[in-house]
Design a protein around this motif. Structure first.
Motif, PDB file in Angstrom:
ATOM      1  N   TYR A   1     120.610 -17.847 -33.329  1.00  0.00           N
ATOM      2  CA  TYR A   1     121.856 -17.083 -33.201  1.00  0.00           C
ATOM      3  C   TYR A   1     122.224 -16.971 -31.733  1.00  0.00           C
ATOM      4  CZ  TYR A   1     120.431 -15.522 -37.839  1.00  0.00           C
ATOM      5  OH  TYR A   1     120.020 -15.478 -39.147  1.00  0.00           O
ATOM      6  N   GLN A   2     123.517 -16.848 -31.482  1.00  0.00           N
ATOM      7  CA  GLN A   2     123.997 -16.622 -30.126  1.00  0.00           C
ATOM      8  C   GLN A   2     124.677 -15.257 -30.068  1.00  0.00           C
ATOM      9  OE1 GLN A   2     127.175 -19.107 -28.405  1.00  0.00           O
ATOM     10  NE2 GLN A   2     125.637 -19.518 -26.834  1.00  0.00           N
ATOM     11  N   PHE A   3     124.230 -14.448 -29.143  1.00  0.00           N
ATOM     12  CA  PHE A   3     124.788 -13.111 -28.944  1.00  0.00           C
ATOM     13  C   PHE A   3     125.599 -13.091 -27.662  1.00  0.00           C
ATOM     14  CE2 PHE A   3     121.365 -12.353 -31.822  1.00  0.00           C
ATOM     15  CZ  PHE A   3     121.748 -11.247 -32.559  1.00  0.00           C
ATOM     16  N   GLU A   4     126.791 -12.525 -27.745  1.00  0.00           N
ATOM     17  CA  GLU A   4     127.637 -12.333 -26.572  1.00  0.00           C
ATOM     18  C   GLU A   4     127.777 -10.834 -26.386  1.00  0.00           C
ATOM     19  OE1 GLU A   4     130.431 -14.775 -25.322  1.00  0.00           O
ATOM     20  OE2 GLU A   4     129.695 -16.516 -26.406  1.00  0.00           O
ATOM     21  N   MET A   5     127.380 -10.362 -25.203  1.00  0.00           N
ATOM     22  CA  MET A   5     127.357  -8.923 -24.949  1.00  0.00           C
ATOM     23  C   MET A   5     128.061  -8.571 -23.656  1.00  0.00           C
ATOM     24  SD  MET A   5     123.387  -8.202 -25.850  1.00  0.00           S
ATOM     25  CE  MET A   5     122.808  -9.844 -25.463  1.00  0.00           C
ATOM     26  N   THR A   6     128.527  -7.342 -23.604  1.00  0.00           N
ATOM     27  CA  THR A   6     129.021  -6.740 -22.379  1.00  0.00           C
ATOM     28  C   THR A   6     128.123  -5.543 -22.110  1.00  0.00           C
ATOM     29  OG1 THR A   6     131.287  -7.408 -22.894  1.00  0.00           O
ATOM     30  CG2 THR A   6     130.997  -5.695 -21.230  1.00  0.00           C
TER      31      THR A   6
ATOM     32  N   GLU B   1     113.471 -15.148 -37.911  1.00  0.00           N
ATOM     33  CA  GLU B   1     113.582 -15.254 -39.362  1.00  0.00           C
ATOM     34  C   GLU B   1     114.391 -14.118 -39.980  1.00  0.00           C
ATOM     35  OE1 GLU B   1     112.546 -17.916 -41.079  1.00  0.00           O
ATOM     36  OE2 GLU B   1     112.016 -18.726 -39.116  1.00  0.00           O
ATOM     37  N   ARG B   2     114.585 -13.051 -39.233  1.00  0.00           N
ATOM     38  CA  ARG B   2     115.312 -11.900 -39.765  1.00  0.00           C
ATOM     39  C   ARG B   2     116.820 -12.116 -39.659  1.00  0.00           C
ATOM     40  NH1 ARG B   2     112.790  -6.521 -37.447  1.00  0.00           N
ATOM     41  NH2 ARG B   2     113.768  -5.707 -39.322  1.00  0.00           N
ATOM     42  N   ALA B   3     117.570 -11.271 -40.337  1.00  0.00           N
ATOM     43  CA  ALA B   3     119.037 -11.341 -40.289  1.00  0.00           C
ATOM     44  C   ALA B   3     119.530 -10.934 -38.900  1.00  0.00           C
ATOM     45  CB  ALA B   3     119.641 -10.432 -41.340  1.00  0.00           C
ATOM     46  N   ALA B   4     120.530 -11.626 -38.399  1.00  0.00           N
ATOM     47  CA  ALA B   4     121.076 -11.333 -37.070  1.00  0.00           C
ATOM     48  C   ALA B   4     121.661  -9.932 -37.003  1.00  0.00           C
ATOM     49  CB  ALA B   4     122.135 -12.360 -36.705  1.00  0.00           C
ATOM     50  N   SER B   5     122.148  -9.416 -38.123  1.00  0.00           N
ATOM     51  CA  SER B   5     122.731  -8.075 -38.128  1.00  0.00           C
ATOM     52  C   SER B   5     121.700  -7.009 -37.762  1.00  0.00           C
ATOM     53  CB  SER B   5     123.352  -7.771 -39.487  1.00  0.00           C
ATOM     54  OG  SER B   5     122.368  -7.862 -40.500  1.00  0.00           O
ATOM     55  N   THR B   6     120.429  -7.279 -38.028  1.00  0.00           N
ATOM     56  CA  THR B   6     119.358  -6.356 -37.646  1.00  0.00           C
ATOM     57  C   THR B   6     119.350  -6.161 -36.137  1.00  0.00           C
ATOM     58  OG1 THR B   6     118.006  -7.122 -39.482  1.00  0.00           O
ATOM     59  CG2 THR B   6     116.864  -5.965 -37.717  1.00  0.00           C
ATOM     60  N   LEU B   7     119.354  -7.257 -35.410  1.00  0.00           N
ATOM     61  CA  LEU B   7     119.334  -7.188 -33.951  1.00  0.00           C
ATOM     62  C   LEU B   7     120.667  -6.705 -33.407  1.00  0.00           C
ATOM     63  CD1 LEU B   7     117.916  -7.588 -31.283  1.00  0.00           C
ATOM     64  CD2 LEU B   7     118.498 -10.017 -31.400  1.00  0.00           C
ATOM     65  N   GLN B   8     121.750  -7.133 -33.995  1.00  0.00           N
ATOM     66  CA  GLN B   8     123.072  -6.725 -33.525  1.00  0.00           C
ATOM     67  C   GLN B   8     123.211  -5.208 -33.572  1.00  0.00           C
ATOM     68  OE1 GLN B   8     126.366  -8.151 -35.869  1.00  0.00           O
ATOM     69  NE2 GLN B   8     127.806  -7.856 -34.195  1.00  0.00           N
ATOM     70  N   GLY B   9     122.789  -4.600 -34.667  1.00  0.00           N
ATOM     71  CA  GLY B   9     122.870  -3.150 -34.796  1.00  0.00           C
ATOM     72  C   GLY B   9     122.012  -2.422 -33.783  1.00  0.00           C
ATOM     73  N   GLN B  10     120.817  -2.941 -33.513  1.00  0.00           N
ATOM     74  CA  GLN B  10     119.924  -2.294 -32.550  1.00  0.00           C
ATOM     75  C   GLN B  10     120.441  -2.448 -31.121  1.00  0.00           C
ATOM     76  OE1 GLN B  10     117.199  -0.336 -33.257  1.00  0.00           O
ATOM     77  NE2 GLN B  10     118.096  -0.521 -35.282  1.00  0.00           N
ATOM     78  N   LEU B  11     120.985  -3.601 -30.786  1.00  0.00           N
ATOM     79  CA  LEU B  11     121.547  -3.785 -29.445  1.00  0.00           C
ATOM     80  C   LEU B  11     122.761  -2.891 -29.234  1.00  0.00           C
ATOM     81  CD1 LEU B  11     121.270  -7.668 -29.060  1.00  0.00           C
ATOM     82  CD2 LEU B  11     119.899  -5.939 -27.884  1.00  0.00           C
ATOM     83  N   ALA B  12     123.577  -2.741 -30.260  1.00  0.00           N
ATOM     84  CA  ALA B  12     124.772  -1.904 -30.159  1.00  0.00           C
ATOM     85  C   ALA B  12     124.416  -0.443 -29.901  1.00  0.00           C
ATOM     86  CB  ALA B  12     125.611  -2.028 -31.421  1.00  0.00           C
ATOM     87  N   LYS B  13     123.225  -0.018 -30.295  1.00  0.00           N
ATOM     88  CA  LYS B  13     122.785   1.357 -30.085  1.00  0.00           C
ATOM     89  C   LYS B  13     122.329   1.636 -28.652  1.00  0.00           C
ATOM     90  CE  LYS B  13     121.244   2.125 -34.803  1.00  0.00           C
ATOM     91  NZ  LYS B  13     120.088   2.430 -35.660  1.00  0.00           N
TER      92      LYS B  13
ATOM     93  N   GLU C   1     128.562  -9.265 -30.004  1.00  0.00           N
ATOM     94  CA  GLU C   1     129.031 -10.137 -31.076  1.00  0.00           C
ATOM     95  C   GLU C   1     127.972 -11.197 -31.327  1.00  0.00           C
ATOM     96  OE1 GLU C   1     132.873 -11.756 -30.213  1.00  0.00           O
ATOM     97  OE2 GLU C   1     133.616  -9.840 -29.486  1.00  0.00           O
ATOM     98  N   VAL C   2     127.880 -11.642 -32.569  1.00  0.00           N
ATOM     99  CA  VAL C   2     126.854 -12.625 -32.918  1.00  0.00           C
ATOM    100  C   VAL C   2     127.472 -13.735 -33.738  1.00  0.00           C
ATOM    101  CG1 VAL C   2     126.130 -11.365 -34.961  1.00  0.00           C
ATOM    102  CG2 VAL C   2     124.549 -12.929 -33.892  1.00  0.00           C
ATOM    103  N   GLN C   3     126.938 -14.940 -33.553  1.00  0.00           N
ATOM    104  CA  GLN C   3     127.339 -16.074 -34.381  1.00  0.00           C
ATOM    105  C   GLN C   3     126.158 -17.023 -34.510  1.00  0.00           C
ATOM    106  OE1 GLN C   3     130.542 -18.243 -32.523  1.00  0.00           O
ATOM    107  NE2 GLN C   3     129.982 -17.355 -30.567  1.00  0.00           N
ATOM    108  N   PRO C   4     126.038 -17.701 -35.643  1.00  0.00           N
ATOM    109  CA  PRO C   4     124.938 -18.668 -35.793  1.00  0.00           C
ATOM    110  C   PRO C   4     125.139 -19.864 -34.876  1.00  0.00           C
ATOM    111  CG  PRO C   4     126.205 -18.452 -37.840  1.00  0.00           C
ATOM    112  CD  PRO C   4     126.838 -17.566 -36.848  1.00  0.00           C
ATOM    113  N   CYS C   5     124.063 -20.429 -34.397  1.00  0.00           N
ATOM    114  CA  CYS C   5     124.128 -21.647 -33.570  1.00  0.00           C
ATOM    115  C   CYS C   5     124.233 -22.856 -34.488  1.00  0.00           C
ATOM    116  CB  CYS C   5     122.878 -21.788 -32.701  1.00  0.00           C
ATOM    117  SG  CYS C   5     122.811 -20.583 -31.384  1.00  0.00           S
ATOM    118  N   ARG C   6     124.900 -23.858 -34.029  1.00  0.00           N
ATOM    119  CA  ARG C   6     125.036 -25.092 -34.820  1.00  0.00           C
ATOM    120  C   ARG C   6     124.045 -26.112 -34.402  1.00  0.00           C
ATOM    121  NH1 ARG C   6     131.532 -25.050 -34.359  1.00  0.00           N
ATOM    122  NH2 ARG C   6     131.630 -22.890 -34.839  1.00  0.00           N
TER     123      ARG C   6
END
Length: 78
Positions: free
Chosen positions: A3-8, A53-65, A73-78
């Motif tokens: 996954y690729q995460f874009e953060m500010t 192996e976990r869902a990206a939403s798991t990490l996205q939610g923790q980073l947002a906190k 923002e997250v998106q799968p890598c191709r």
């Protein structure tokens, strides 16, 4: 899966360490990490590619906190 995460982030002491620590504690392995100061110079734009192996939403939610994380923002890598 990759996954690729874009953060500010706020430019604060330890902000990058908190992002990396949270990433690893949630079972993801950072592969690439790149960033630059924002236009107003008090924020960082960060792009991080992770693998896990976990869902990206798991990490996205923790980073947002994180106090230093203003957006994530997250998106799968191709």
């Amino acid at each position: 899966m990759r996954y690729q995460f874009e953060m500010t982030l706020r430019r604060a002491e330890g902000a990058l360490v908190r992002v990396l620590g949270t990433t690893e504690r949630r079972g993801f392995r950072p592969l690439t990490f790149e960033g630059a100061a924002g236009e107003d110079d008090d924020r960082w734009r960060l792009r991080m590619t992770v693998e896990g192996e976990r869902a990206a939403s798991t990490l996205q939610g923790q980073l947002a906190k994180l106090y230093d994380c203003l957006s994530v923002e997250v998106q799968p890598c191709r």
